[in-house]
Design a protein around this motif. Structure first.
Motif, PDB file in Angstrom:
ATOM      1  N   LEU A   1      52.227 -19.360  -2.805  1.00 34.00           N
ATOM      2  CA  LEU A   1      50.988 -18.105  -2.734  1.00 34.00           C
ATOM      3  C   LEU A   1      49.265 -19.400  -2.392  1.00 34.00           C
ATOM      4  CD1 LEU A   1      49.258 -15.854  -1.717  1.00 34.00           C
ATOM      5  CD2 LEU A   1      48.943 -15.551  -4.095  1.00 34.00           C
TER       6      LEU A   1
ATOM      7  N   ALA B   1      52.742 -14.466   2.264  1.00 30.03           N
ATOM      8  CA  ALA B   1      53.639 -14.800   1.694  1.00 30.03           C
ATOM      9  C   ALA B   1      55.275 -14.141   1.087  1.00 30.03           C
ATOM     10  CB  ALA B   1      52.596 -15.457   0.246  1.00 30.03           C
ATOM     11  N   TRP B   2      55.012 -13.145   0.006  1.00 33.65           N
ATOM     12  CA  TRP B   2      55.810 -12.232  -0.288  1.00 33.65           C
ATOM     13  C   TRP B   2      57.014 -12.465   0.591  1.00 33.65           C
ATOM     14  CZ3 TRP B   2      58.211  -8.221   0.948  1.00 33.65           C
ATOM     15  CH2 TRP B   2      59.327  -7.487   0.842  1.00 33.65           C
ATOM     16  N   TRP B   3      56.696 -12.484   2.238  1.00 33.92           N
ATOM     17  CA  TRP B   3      57.893 -11.671   3.415  1.00 33.92           C
ATOM     18  C   TRP B   3      58.411 -12.901   3.563  1.00 33.92           C
ATOM     19  CZ3 TRP B   3      57.062 -13.528   8.707  1.00 33.92           C
ATOM     20  CH2 TRP B   3      57.933 -12.764   9.790  1.00 33.92           C
ATOM     21  N   ARG B   4      57.790 -14.120   3.248  1.00 36.64           N
ATOM     22  CA  ARG B   4      58.781 -14.990   4.176  1.00 36.64           C
ATOM     23  C   ARG B   4      58.620 -16.131   2.566  1.00 36.64           C
ATOM     24  NH1 ARG B   4      57.423 -17.361   8.852  1.00 36.64           N
ATOM     25  NH2 ARG B   4      59.457 -18.221   8.468  1.00 36.64           N
ATOM     26  N   ASP B   5      59.125 -15.791   0.601  1.00 39.33           N
ATOM     27  CA  ASP B   5      59.486 -16.238   0.214  1.00 39.33           C
ATOM     28  C   ASP B   5      58.545 -17.479   0.173  1.00 39.33           C
ATOM     29  OD1 ASP B   5      60.780 -16.391  -2.644  1.00 39.33           O
ATOM     30  OD2 ASP B   5      62.102 -17.008  -1.456  1.00 39.33           O
ATOM     31  N   TRP B   6      57.040 -17.807   0.576  1.00 43.71           N
ATOM     32  CA  TRP B   6      56.599 -18.813   0.108  1.00 43.71           C
ATOM     33  C   TRP B   6      55.524 -19.229  -0.791  1.00 43.71           C
ATOM     34  CZ3 TRP B   6      55.371 -19.742   6.048  1.00 43.71           C
ATOM     35  CH2 TRP B   6      56.403 -20.682   7.165  1.00 43.71           C
TER      36      TRP B   6
ATOM     37  N   CYS C   1      47.627 -12.309   3.706  1.00 44.96           N
ATOM     38  CA  CYS C   1      47.866 -13.365   2.847  1.00 44.96           C
ATOM     39  C   CYS C   1      48.803 -13.537   1.759  1.00 44.96           C
ATOM     40  CB  CYS C   1      47.317 -14.724   2.368  1.00 44.96           C
ATOM     41  SG  CYS C   1      45.891 -15.271   3.212  1.00 44.96           S
ATOM     42  N   LEU C   2      49.380 -12.805   0.451  1.00 42.21           N
ATOM     43  CA  LEU C   2      49.823 -11.827  -0.017  1.00 42.21           C
ATOM     44  C   LEU C   2      51.346 -11.623   0.240  1.00 42.21           C
ATOM     45  CD1 LEU C   2      47.876  -9.959  -2.720  1.00 42.21           C
ATOM     46  CD2 LEU C   2      48.409 -12.567  -3.068  1.00 42.21           C
ATOM     47  N   GLY C   3      51.222 -10.461   1.920  1.00 43.07           N
ATOM     48  CA  GLY C   3      52.184  -9.573   2.314  1.00 43.07           C
ATOM     49  C   GLY C   3      53.012 -10.763   2.985  1.00 43.07           C
TER      50      GLY C   3
END
Length: 397
Positions: free
Chosen positions: A356, A349-354, A345-347
């Motif tokens: 958390l 969200a960070w990848w898509r800049d969405w 989930c964290l990865g």
């Protein structure tokens, strides 16, 4: 004759020590057994979490564009031909009670945008050339990635603002470069960020309304973007088509961009249920694996069971020992699965800049499900171990 002494009661610390003995003695087997549970829990937490993150991003987009934005486009006539919006459409819409703003774009027909004059004129790259009002960006709640949007001055000259998709297809990253439109060079004065409310703008090259008339633009709007107060959106929507074209309201299409995003959010919830079901199936498969391992453990540790029974351990204590071991295996897999799922989930969200959005229900549900599956998987092996008498367990086979 004196009565036999009562068996000692195991304290919680003793139960844990006895139950974990088998795990410490066979660490590789314990790790492989817990892996099935970990995969199931990670599937549940990860997929549900990714869906929650995606849904949170959609809701953030809805909040950003608001639910008060309506779009008006020309439909088709009775004969199947493309209809047009009347020239008075903008002014009429602005007079509707509750309307706070209206802006427009108009398609410049038979015009393409090319990176250079050497590109084949028939190559459009899926980019439309549109005339735009200077209020378009603010009405859509958009922002500029680089440069500036059209204003009263630049809209009278060969200046162009590219949508995010159009800029990518043309290979332009910043303002200051030139593109070839209708036989002349246009200065790129800005590149807009992605507009969730108007994907068609992302694929467009926007030029000034007045300058577009020099390229054959007839001055009629193709799409209207209207904003109204929250409490009047429904009323405005009901009269919008008739106001735009009183003679042929059936040729006017009215939509709300937030409805599309809301539908996508609903679809995300549907897929969340599907993903959760896949995780449950994987979790049950891991439970079967633990049950199988525990049955084997009972057969391998018959002498240990017999010795403990001979030393006074009751059937309940033997049953509790193996049940504790089974639940410990599941808890170990559950913790590992939750951590893996959260990492996914964290990865993502960070990848898509969405934003958390941690799935608290999936985390709690995954951990609880793992322990429950472990308890159920250990019932039969525990009962089988408890039924062994000392003589049966100590007998060599």
């Amino acid at each position: 004759m004196t009565a036999p002494p009562e068996p000692a009661r195991l304290r919680l610390r003793d139960v844990a020590a006895v139950g974990l003995t088998g795990l410490r003695g066979r660490p590789l087997r314990a790790a492989l057994s817990a892996l099935g549970i970990a995969i199931g829990v990670a599937t549940m937490v990860g997929l549900v979490g990714i869906s929650a993150v995606s849904r949170a991003a959609l809701l953030a987009q809805i909040d950003a564009i608001g639910t008060d934005l309506l779009t008006v486009t020309a439909g088709t006539s009775i004969t199947g031909q493309q209809a047009t919006l009347p020239a008075t459409a903008e002014g009429m819409v602005s007079r509707i009670p509750g309307v706070t703003g209206v802006t427009a774009t108009g398609t410049v027909k038979n015009t393409t945008v090319r990176r250079t004059d050497l590109v084949d004129p028939s190559t459009t790259s899926g980019i439309a050339v549109q005339a735009a009002r200077t209020t378009l960006l603010s009405a859509l709640g958009g922002s500029m990635r680089t440069g500036t949007f059209l204003n009263a001055a630049t809209s009278r000259y060969p200046a162009v603002v590219l949508g995010s998709t159009a800029a990518r297809r043309l290979g332009i990253d910043s303002a200051g470069e030139h593109v070839f439109i209708a036989g002349r060079w246009f200065l790129v004065i800005g590149v807009a960020d992605q507009l969730p409310a108007a994907a068609e703008i992302d694929r467009s090259a926007l030029i000034g309304w007045e300058f577009a008339r020099r390229l054959g633009f007839d001055g009629n709007a193709t799409t209207l973007y209207e904003r109204s107060t929250d409490d009047t959106v429904g009323a405005v929507r009901s009269v919008l088509a008739a106001t735009v074209d009183p003679e042929h309201p059936e040729q006017v299409q009215v939509s709300r961009p937030s409805d599309v995003l809301t539908a996508r959010a609903a679809a995300e919830r549907t897929f969340t249920g599907l993903f959760f079901g896949l995780g449950v199936i994987t979790l049950l498969a891991g439970g079967v694996g633990i049950a199988n391992i525990m049955v084997i453990a009972v057969l391998e540790r018959r002498q240990e069971i017999g010795l403990r029974r001979a030393l006074g351990a009751t059937t309940g204590q033997i049953r509790l020992q193996f049940l504790t071991e089974s639940m410990a295996l599941s808890a170990l897999g559950g913790v590992a699965g939750v951590l893996l799922g959260l990492a996914a989930c964290l990865g993502f969200a960070w990848w898509r800049d969405w934003p958390l959005a941690l799935p608290a229900d999936a985390i709690a549900g995954g951990a609880a499900a793992a322990i429950t599956v472990g308890a159920l998987a250990g019932v039969y092996p525990a009962r089988r171990a408890a039924r062994l008498t000392p003589t049966e367990a100590l007998a060599t086979t």
